[in-house]
Design a protein around this motif. Sequence first.
Motif, PDB file in Angstrom:
ATOM      1  N   VAL A   1      10.002  14.228  -2.878  1.00 39.01           N
ATOM      2  CA  VAL A   1      10.132  13.654  -1.532  1.00 39.01           C
ATOM      3  C   VAL A   1      10.449  12.165  -1.570  1.00 39.01           C
ATOM      4  O   VAL A   1      11.324  11.688  -0.840  1.00 39.01           O
TER       5      VAL A   1
ATOM      6  N   VAL B   1       2.644   2.547  -1.640  1.00 42.23           N
ATOM      7  CA  VAL B   1       3.148   3.873  -2.019  1.00 42.23           C
ATOM      8  C   VAL B   1       4.670   3.836  -2.159  1.00 42.23           C
ATOM      9  O   VAL B   1       5.239   4.373  -3.117  1.00 42.23           O
TER      10      VAL B   1
ATOM     11  N   THR C   1      -1.716  17.745   4.514  1.00 35.77           N
ATOM     12  CA  THR C   1      -1.374  16.828   5.606  1.00 35.77           C
ATOM     13  C   THR C   1      -2.618  16.211   6.244  1.00 35.77           C
ATOM     14  O   THR C   1      -2.498  15.403   7.155  1.00 35.77           O
TER      15      THR C   1
ATOM     16  N   PRO D   1      -5.350  13.652   5.644  1.00 36.84           N
ATOM     17  CA  PRO D   1      -5.764  12.600   4.710  1.00 36.84           C
ATOM     18  C   PRO D   1      -7.236  12.713   4.323  1.00 36.84           C
ATOM     19  O   PRO D   1      -7.619  12.354   3.198  1.00 36.84           O
TER      20      PRO D   1
ATOM     21  N   GLY E   1      -2.330   3.293  -3.436  1.00 35.23           N
ATOM     22  CA  GLY E   1      -1.970   3.514  -2.025  1.00 35.23           C
ATOM     23  C   GLY E   1      -2.389   4.891  -1.538  1.00 35.23           C
ATOM     24  O   GLY E   1      -2.850   5.059  -0.402  1.00 35.23           O
ATOM     25  N   TRP E   2      -2.226   5.872  -2.402  1.00 36.48           N
ATOM     26  CA  TRP E   2      -2.612   7.264  -2.090  1.00 36.48           C
ATOM     27  C   TRP E   2      -4.114   7.328  -1.817  1.00 36.48           C
ATOM     28  O   TRP E   2      -4.571   7.988  -0.872  1.00 36.48           O
ATOM     29  N   GLY E   3      -4.889   6.616  -2.630  1.00 32.39           N
ATOM     30  CA  GLY E   3      -6.341   6.621  -2.464  1.00 32.39           C
ATOM     31  C   GLY E   3      -6.790   5.906  -1.195  1.00 32.39           C
ATOM     32  O   GLY E   3      -7.763   6.293  -0.562  1.00 32.39           O
TER      33      GLY E   3
ATOM     34  N   ALA F   1      -4.997   5.542   1.769  1.00 35.98           N
ATOM     35  CA  ALA F   1      -4.638   6.231   3.007  1.00 35.98           C
ATOM     36  C   ALA F   1      -4.825   7.746   2.947  1.00 35.98           C
ATOM     37  O   ALA F   1      -4.890   8.407   3.983  1.00 35.98           O
TER      38      ALA F   1
ATOM     39  N   LEU G   1      -2.556   9.640   1.785  1.00 35.09           N
ATOM     40  CA  LEU G   1      -1.213  10.167   2.072  1.00 35.09           C
ATOM     41  C   LEU G   1      -0.275   9.859   0.923  1.00 35.09           C
ATOM     42  O   LEU G   1      -0.190   8.721   0.472  1.00 35.09           O
ATOM     43  N   CYS G   2       0.441  10.881   0.461  1.00 32.82           N
ATOM     44  CA  CYS G   2       1.556  10.637  -0.438  1.00 32.82           C
ATOM     45  C   CYS G   2       2.833  10.906   0.366  1.00 32.82           C
ATOM     46  O   CYS G   2       2.762  11.333   1.525  1.00 32.82           O
ATOM     47  N   PRO G   3       4.002  10.621  -0.190  1.00 27.44           N
ATOM     48  CA  PRO G   3       5.222  10.683   0.634  1.00 27.44           C
ATOM     49  C   PRO G   3       5.459  12.020   1.345  1.00 27.44           C
ATOM     50  O   PRO G   3       5.799  12.030   2.538  1.00 27.44           O
ATOM     51  N   GLY G   4       5.266  13.156   0.665  1.00 22.40           N
ATOM     52  CA  GLY G   4       5.528  14.459   1.292  1.00 22.40           C
ATOM     53  C   GLY G   4       4.703  14.696   2.547  1.00 22.40           C
ATOM     54  O   GLY G   4       5.244  14.900   3.636  1.00 22.40           O
TER      55      GLY G   4
END
Lengths: 148, 134
Positions: A37, A96, B19, B21, B90-92, B94, B96-99
Amino acid sequence: MNVLIDVDSWLRAAAGGLLIGLAAAVMIVFNGRIAGVSGVLGGLMLDGNGGDRRWRSMFLGGMVLGAVLLTTLVTALPAGRLQTDWLGMAIAGLIVGYGTRMGSGCTSGHGVCGIARLSTRSITATITFMAFGTLTVFVIRHLLGAAS
Amino acid sequence: MSLVSGLLFGAGLALGGMTDPGKVVAFLDVTGAWDPSLAFVMGSALLVTFPVFAWVRRSARPLFAERFQLPTRRDLDPQLLLGAALFGIGWGIAGLCPGPAIANLGAGSPEILLFVATMVAGMWLRDRTAAITG
């Protein structure tokens, strides 16, 4: 360590994973591309290659639509629980984006596709972002004590 | 077929719990009340992609395109490690990862829209600073 046992959520997770695997399979078998993605998005927004834009937009648009269709037609899902405020979201998004562009991928490209390709780079990247994700949650929840 | 792939991908992320978080952070919170369910998402996705990429290695070309476009680099460079580490942080924060961030856009959360906007800005910033950081 406390492990939450919730078989129903494990089954949903496994079913969701099968769909994601199938999505990656369709992309590579028919179009010969990696369904990563961050790579698809970065290519659409920054690499500006005319003929390339179409399939990238179709894929990303399909993702938005697929999630909406699932929640409206197939099964109602609990609302997502945001983990941080506006500033946190802005900073996390920035990190990210920067990190995935620098590290050539995210959970889908490195995780779902790269591991299956037995790519050393992807396996290393996946271990790294899992470790730093875990560490970050530990620091925020247990050291800084922002536990909800 | 890109649309079909995207539809399956978005539906899978939502069904799998990616989806949310809150669920992602609970998955990463191994020292707290650990929710292992998202390991099943990765696990079952790999059950599909392992045999598929084994097929790819033995095949000359994809069904609807001239050739496979696969990453060719093999080296472990500092950018890969630093990039993955930043992404993990960043994932930790929020969850959220990009997908999942993209798949969430239809749900209309302004916070997640902001996340996606700064994510694209972050990608742009990476390209602008690549000359400095290597």
